[in-house]
Design an enzyme around this catalytic site. Structure first.
Site, mmCIF file in Angstrom:
data_model
loop_
_atom_site.group_PDB
_atom_site.id
_atom_site.type_symbol
_atom_site.label_atom_id
_atom_site.label_comp_id
_atom_site.label_asym_id
_atom_site.label_seq_id
_atom_site.Cartn_x
_atom_site.Cartn_y
_atom_site.Cartn_z
ATOM 1 N N ASN A 145 0.592 -3.464 8.084
ATOM 2 C CA ASN A 145 1.635 -4.261 7.418
ATOM 3 C C ASN A 145 2.758 -3.376 6.888
ATOM 4 O O ASN A 145 3.930 -3.745 6.926
ATOM 5 C CB ASN A 145 1.025 -5.023 6.228
ATOM 6 N N ALA A 169 0.806 -1.221 0.000
ATOM 7 C CA ALA A 169 0.000 0.000 0.000
ATOM 8 C C ALA A 169 0.843 1.277 0.000
ATOM 9 O O ALA A 169 0.291 2.366 0.120
ATOM 10 C CB ALA A 169 -0.919 -0.015 1.222
ATOM 11 N N HIS A 212 -1.050 6.694 4.010
ATOM 12 C CA HIS A 212 0.258 6.374 4.613
ATOM 13 C C HIS A 212 1.246 7.450 4.200
ATOM 14 O O HIS A 212 1.406 7.729 3.004
ATOM 15 C CB HIS A 212 0.781 5.025 4.111
HETATM 16 N N1 LIG Z 1 1.659 -5.498 2.468
HETATM 17 C C1 LIG Z 1 0.637 -4.672 2.406
HETATM 18 O O1 LIG Z 1 0.774 -3.465 2.141
HETATM 19 C C2 LIG Z 1 -0.742 -5.216 2.644
HETATM 20 C C3 LIG Z 1 -1.823 -4.413 2.304
HETATM 21 C C4 LIG Z 1 -3.092 -4.950 2.462
HETATM 22 C C5 LIG Z 1 -3.279 -6.214 2.999
HETATM 23 N N2 LIG Z 1 -2.203 -6.945 3.371
HETATM 24 C C6 LIG Z 1 -2.385 -8.276 3.968
HETATM 25 O O2 LIG Z 1 -2.625 -9.240 2.961
HETATM 26 C C7 LIG Z 1 -3.435 -10.298 3.492
HETATM 27 C C8 LIG Z 1 -4.614 -10.563 2.552
HETATM 28 O O3 LIG Z 1 -5.416 -9.409 2.423
HETATM 29 P P1 LIG Z 1 -6.889 -9.525 1.784
HETATM 30 O O4 LIG Z 1 -7.456 -8.147 1.790
HETATM 31 O O5 LIG Z 1 -6.862 -10.295 0.520
HETATM 32 O O6 LIG Z 1 -7.618 -10.384 2.929
HETATM 33 P P2 LIG Z 1 -9.104 -11.017 2.937
HETATM 34 O O7 LIG Z 1 -9.559 -10.957 4.353
HETATM 35 O O8 LIG Z 1 -9.943 -10.406 1.868
HETATM 36 O O9 LIG Z 1 -8.824 -12.540 2.549
HETATM 37 C C9 LIG Z 1 -7.966 -13.365 3.298
HETATM 38 C C10 LIG Z 1 -8.300 -14.834 3.001
HETATM 39 O O10 LIG Z 1 -7.272 -15.634 3.596
HETATM 40 C C11 LIG Z 1 -7.880 -16.747 4.262
HETATM 41 N N3 LIG Z 1 -6.990 -17.146 5.369
HETATM 42 C C12 LIG Z 1 -6.767 -16.482 6.539
HETATM 43 N N4 LIG Z 1 -5.878 -17.157 7.300
HETATM 44 C C13 LIG Z 1 -5.530 -18.264 6.589
HETATM 45 C C14 LIG Z 1 -4.655 -19.346 6.841
HETATM 46 N N5 LIG Z 1 -3.966 -19.436 7.994
HETATM 47 N N6 LIG Z 1 -4.536 -20.312 5.905
HETATM 48 C C15 LIG Z 1 -5.225 -20.248 4.739
HETATM 49 N N7 LIG Z 1 -6.097 -19.245 4.452
HETATM 50 C C16 LIG Z 1 -6.241 -18.269 5.365
HETATM 51 C C17 LIG Z 1 -9.225 -16.228 4.734
HETATM 52 O O11 LIG Z 1 -10.139 -17.295 4.936
HETATM 53 C C18 LIG Z 1 -9.635 -15.316 3.571
HETATM 54 O O12 LIG Z 1 -10.351 -16.020 2.582
HETATM 55 C C19 LIG Z 1 -3.868 -9.834 4.907
HETATM 56 O O13 LIG Z 1 -3.048 -10.441 5.888
HETATM 57 C C20 LIG Z 1 -3.623 -8.350 4.864
HETATM 58 O O14 LIG Z 1 -3.361 -7.812 6.151
HETATM 59 C C21 LIG Z 1 -0.943 -6.483 3.179
#
Ligand SMILES: NC(=O)c1ccc[n+]([C@@H]2O[C@H](COP(=O)([O-])OP(=O)(O)OC[C@H]3O[C@@H](n4cnc5c(N)ncnc54)[C@H](O)[C@@H]3O)[C@@H](O)[C@H]2O)c1
Length: 244
Positions: A167, A111, A195
């Site tokens: 994150n 992000a 951010h």
């Molecule tokens: N690096 C960045 O800048 C950044 C930005 C946004 C989101 N993220 C992270 O990326 C990840 C995904 O984001 P999203 O918006 O797609 O999330 P989301 O909530 O839309 O989807 C996450 C999916 O992962 C599944 N899941 C959760 N824990 C699991 C596990 N241990 N094993 C298998 N499946 C699992 C859930 O059931 C869900 O379907 C999150 O952890 C979020 O915090 C990072």
């Protein structure tokens, strides 16, 4: 490339929409795979045997639970839940394993922006990194009537308090190698995920502010963050790399 995605949420949706080489999905809640036209595997082992590169788009816990196995199996891994790398010992163990067996770890800019500046500036020395995050109160899950400072401290503490919204603080911490100064604000008037990164070093100073539209599928996740793994995957196949 045969790509597999762990986590069938907002980020997976963007990757599957934009890349035709996603061949496997894995989710702890298998029902979440239903809306995707890609095979969903019941076990991590079967999933791993179908792919060359794993995209983790699930949760910090998923990184801790699966990353050693993914890298140990010689599969490259792109990690979105950077918060899962906050523990220094775990991070070093994982990075050392990757070094030893040649499986690559990719961490997209998510992000934020400015990772290119950090990489170059670090060569001469960075002395200070600060990140200020502002999100809507509901997105952060707090009550507020006006702009309110809800957290001040380190990236390690920030990710514990807001594991789905900070994150990028861990990303900047890992990228700079510094103790990043973090402030998180909740604001009822703000409907973007904002951010602002401030850097100081031998190169001079830099301020990078990104005002992100939230993803429609998951407002905690910025739309840009969901696009960033697509950009990284595209760049792996590109002969010309600009700003990389
Ligand atoms: N690096 C960045 O800048 C950044 C930005 C946004 C989101 N993220 C992270 O990326 C990840 C995904 O984001 P999203 O918006 O797609 O999330 P989301 O909530 O839309 O989807 C996450 C999916 O992962 C599944 N899941 C959760 N824990 C699991 C596990 N241990 N094993 C298998 N499946 C699992 C859930 O059931 C869900 O379907 C999150 O952890 C979020 O915090 C990072």
């Amino acid at each position: 490339m045969k790509i597999g995605i762990i986590g069938c949420g907002a980020i997976a949706r963007e990757i599957v929409t934009r890349r035709s080489d996603v061949v496997a999905l894995y989710d702890i809640e298998p029902d979440r795979c239903r809306n995707f036209d890609v095979p969903c595997y019941p076990s991590l082992d079967e999933f791993l045997s179908a792919v060359d590169l794993v995209v983790e788009a699930a949760s910090p816990k998923a990184v801790r639970d699966y990353a050693m196995k993914v890298i140990g199996n010689g599969k490259d891994m792109l990690i979105m839940s950077v918060g899962g790398l906050v523990d220094r010992d775990f991070r070093e163990e994982l990075f050392n394993l990757s070094e030893r067996n040649g499986a690559k770890i990719y961490i997209p800019s998510g992000a934020v922006g400015g990772l290119d500046i950090i990489r170059a500036a670090k060569i001469a020395g960075l002395s200070r990194a600060r990140i200020t995050t502002t999100k809507n109160c509901k997105t952060l899950g707090v009550e507020c009537e006006s702009r309110t400072l809800v957290f001040k401290g380190s990236a390690e503490e920030a990710i514990k308090k807001f594991p789905k919204s900070t994150n990028v603080t861990v990303l900047v911490m890992i990228a700079t190698g510094l103790d990043v100064e973090v402030e998180v604000y909740a604001d009822p008037e703000v409907h973007e995920n904002v951010h602002s990164i401030y850097l100081e070093g031998e190169f001079g100073t830099a301020t990078i502010e990104v005002r992100n539209r939230p993803s429609e599928m998951n407002p905690k996740t910025s739309y840009l963050a969901a696009l960033s793994p697509v950009a990284l995957l595209d760049s792996l196949e590109s002969n010309v790399r600009i700003g990389a």
